[in-house]
Design a protein around this motif. Sequence first.
Motif, mmCIF file in Angstrom:
data_model
loop_
_atom_site.group_PDB
_atom_site.id
_atom_site.type_symbol
_atom_site.label_atom_id
_atom_site.label_comp_id
_atom_site.label_asym_id
_atom_site.label_seq_id
_atom_site.Cartn_x
_atom_site.Cartn_y
_atom_site.Cartn_z
ATOM 1 N N GLU A 131 -93.313 105.205 1.316
ATOM 2 C CA GLU A 131 -93.711 106.499 0.767
ATOM 3 C C GLU A 131 -92.611 107.549 0.832
ATOM 4 N N HIS A 132 -91.815 107.608 -0.201
ATOM 5 C CA HIS A 132 -90.742 108.579 -0.325
ATOM 6 C C HIS A 132 -90.512 108.822 -1.812
ATOM 7 N N THR A 133 -89.613 109.739 -2.143
ATOM 8 C CA THR A 133 -89.171 109.910 -3.525
ATOM 9 C C THR A 133 -87.903 109.084 -3.704
ATOM 10 N N TRP A 134 -87.902 108.226 -4.709
ATOM 11 C CA TRP A 134 -86.809 107.278 -4.911
ATOM 12 C C TRP A 134 -86.011 107.607 -6.168
ATOM 13 N N TYR A 135 -84.735 107.261 -6.096
ATOM 14 C CA TYR A 135 -83.827 107.449 -7.226
ATOM 15 C C TYR A 135 -83.218 106.082 -7.565
ATOM 16 N N PRO A 136 -83.931 105.280 -8.360
ATOM 17 C CA PRO A 136 -83.420 103.936 -8.672
ATOM 18 C C PRO A 136 -82.154 103.978 -9.515
ATOM 19 N N GLU A 137 -81.465 102.859 -9.556
ATOM 20 C CA GLU A 137 -80.406 102.658 -10.542
ATOM 21 C C GLU A 137 -81.102 102.349 -11.865
ATOM 22 N N TRP A 138 -80.712 103.057 -12.923
ATOM 23 C CA TRP A 138 -81.369 102.897 -14.222
ATOM 24 C C TRP A 138 -80.424 102.214 -15.209
ATOM 25 N N THR A 139 -80.962 101.241 -15.928
ATOM 26 C CA THR A 139 -80.236 100.565 -17.001
ATOM 27 C C THR A 139 -81.102 100.574 -18.251
ATOM 28 N N ALA A 140 -80.533 100.969 -19.374
ATOM 29 C CA ALA A 140 -81.236 100.947 -20.659
ATOM 30 C C ALA A 140 -80.548 99.931 -21.563
ATOM 31 N N VAL A 141 -81.271 98.907 -21.980
ATOM 32 C CA VAL A 141 -80.702 97.868 -22.839
ATOM 33 C C VAL A 141 -81.114 98.140 -24.280
ATOM 34 N N VAL A 142 -80.107 98.289 -25.146
ATOM 35 C CA VAL A 142 -80.362 98.558 -26.566
ATOM 36 C C VAL A 142 -79.827 97.403 -27.406
ATOM 37 N N GLU A 143 -80.376 97.256 -28.592
ATOM 38 C CA GLU A 143 -79.968 96.172 -29.491
ATOM 39 C C GLU A 143 -79.987 96.653 -30.931
ATOM 40 N N GLY A 144 -79.425 95.845 -31.813
ATOM 41 C CA GLY A 144 -79.445 96.160 -33.235
ATOM 42 C C GLY A 144 -78.795 97.492 -33.553
ATOM 43 N N GLN A 145 -79.435 98.235 -34.444
ATOM 44 C CA GLN A 145 -78.884 99.523 -34.866
ATOM 45 C C GLN A 145 -78.754 100.516 -33.717
ATOM 46 N N ALA A 146 -79.605 100.370 -32.696
ATOM 47 C CA ALA A 146 -79.595 101.317 -31.582
ATOM 48 C C ALA A 146 -78.354 101.174 -30.699
ATOM 49 N N ARG A 147 -77.533 100.163 -30.957
ATOM 50 C CA ARG A 147 -76.328 99.991 -30.138
ATOM 51 C C ARG A 147 -75.324 101.131 -30.338
ATOM 52 N N SER A 148 -75.536 101.943 -31.358
ATOM 53 C CA SER A 148 -74.603 103.040 -31.615
ATOM 54 C C SER A 148 -74.875 104.261 -30.742
ATOM 55 N N VAL A 149 -75.877 104.193 -29.858
ATOM 56 C CA VAL A 149 -76.171 105.339 -29.000
ATOM 57 C C VAL A 149 -74.984 105.628 -28.079
ATOM 58 N N ALA A 150 -74.850 106.876 -27.701
ATOM 59 C CA ALA A 150 -73.734 107.284 -26.843
ATOM 60 C C ALA A 150 -74.032 106.964 -25.381
ATOM 61 N N ASP A 151 -72.983 106.802 -24.599
ATOM 62 C CA ASP A 151 -73.135 106.663 -23.160
ATOM 63 C C ASP A 151 -73.613 107.986 -22.569
ATOM 64 N N VAL A 152 -74.331 107.905 -21.461
ATOM 65 C CA VAL A 152 -74.848 109.100 -20.810
ATOM 66 C C VAL A 152 -74.636 108.981 -19.306
ATOM 67 N N ASP A 153 -74.590 110.118 -18.630
ATOM 68 C CA ASP A 153 -74.509 110.119 -17.172
ATOM 69 C C ASP A 153 -75.892 109.868 -16.590
ATOM 70 N N GLY A 154 -75.951 109.022 -15.579
ATOM 71 C CA GLY A 154 -77.206 108.786 -14.887
ATOM 72 C C GLY A 154 -77.934 107.534 -15.289
ATOM 73 N N VAL A 155 -77.581 106.964 -16.435
ATOM 74 C CA VAL A 155 -78.207 105.727 -16.911
ATOM 75 C C VAL A 155 -77.119 104.825 -17.478
ATOM 76 N N ASP A 156 -77.111 103.576 -17.068
ATOM 77 C CA ASP A 156 -76.146 102.613 -17.587
ATOM 78 C C ASP A 156 -76.694 102.040 -18.894
ATOM 79 N N VAL A 157 -76.012 102.297 -19.998
ATOM 80 C CA VAL A 157 -76.445 101.802 -21.304
ATOM 81 C C VAL A 157 -75.765 100.460 -21.572
ATOM 82 N N VAL A 158 -76.587 99.426 -21.742
ATOM 83 C CA VAL A 158 -76.085 98.081 -22.040
ATOM 84 C C VAL A 158 -76.394 97.775 -23.495
ATOM 85 N N ARG A 159 -75.376 97.418 -24.253
ATOM 86 C CA ARG A 159 -75.537 97.117 -25.673
ATOM 87 C C ARG A 159 -75.562 95.600 -25.867
#
Length: 301
Positions: A217-245
């Motif tokens: 029971e605490h507030t957690w800050y997980p490591e976040w990964t967002a996996v994109v495919e197809g046309q969405a692979r053109s999204v920009a990188d962002v701080d705080g989330v690892d974008v995997v194309r």
Amino acid sequence: MTIEPPAPGEPRRPHGPRDPGDAWVVAPTGERYWGRFGAAGLLAVDAQRGVLLQHRVSWSHFGDTWALPGGARHEGESACDGALREAAEEAGVPDAAVQPRVLSVFDLGYWSYTTVVGDVVQPFEPVISDPESRELAWVPVAEVIGYPLHPGFAASWEALRGLVDVRPAVIVDVANVMGSVPDGWWNDRPAAASRLIARVVELAQHGVPASALELPEHTWYPEWTAVVEGQARSVADVDGVDVVRAQASGDDAIVVAAEQAVARGRLVTIVTSDRGLAERATDAGAAVRGARWLLDLLPAS
């Protein structure tokens, strides 16, 4: 900078203007706690060197003991910001050198102390940068209990020790979560993916309640990964989330990311409502949550 008053009978050390938070809170039973708005400290965890401890000067409250860099919070300051500010002031911890992982709160109702457990992401050498520190040292986790600890830190160490090795990670199947909301995403997939990832970034900054991750029971800050495919692979990188194309199958990329995270000792949660992927995720050692789980956690768009 927070400087506690000297122990009874000790001379007062000079310091600059006091912040309104630099004051004692007196409990109904007479005990005194430092920090009008509560206090916070940083438990910085370095995978190679252990945890950062501060040897307190003799004239401080419970002097000559070892504890965490920390002190009174400022008015309106979050516990996380307060812990990182104090660590910078007392131990020279650089900005962005530590990534918060979990907040552990000791709350008495009239006063609270928050321990920010964070991972060192940019190795650094601590520097004594104010009068409160006699020594700063990286101490292997197994050796902490052998030090003469500040009573408050000693009382909390067993619980904190149990958090040191708990490292949650969340991998988001962006296409699946995006597709679960009929908001016209099909008209511009990159823009829709960017909007979703931006909301995940905001969630990453605010933290996730323990109940959502089935963790202590605490507030957690997980490591976040967002996996994109197809046309969405053109999204920009962002701080705080690892974008995997994903170069081919998004599902394959998610499974690979999960396997790699599990191998690093992470407790992995994959967000998808795809049954086939959910089965593969379970085989990879990850937990699975549906798209609605994430959408309910995300801040309003």
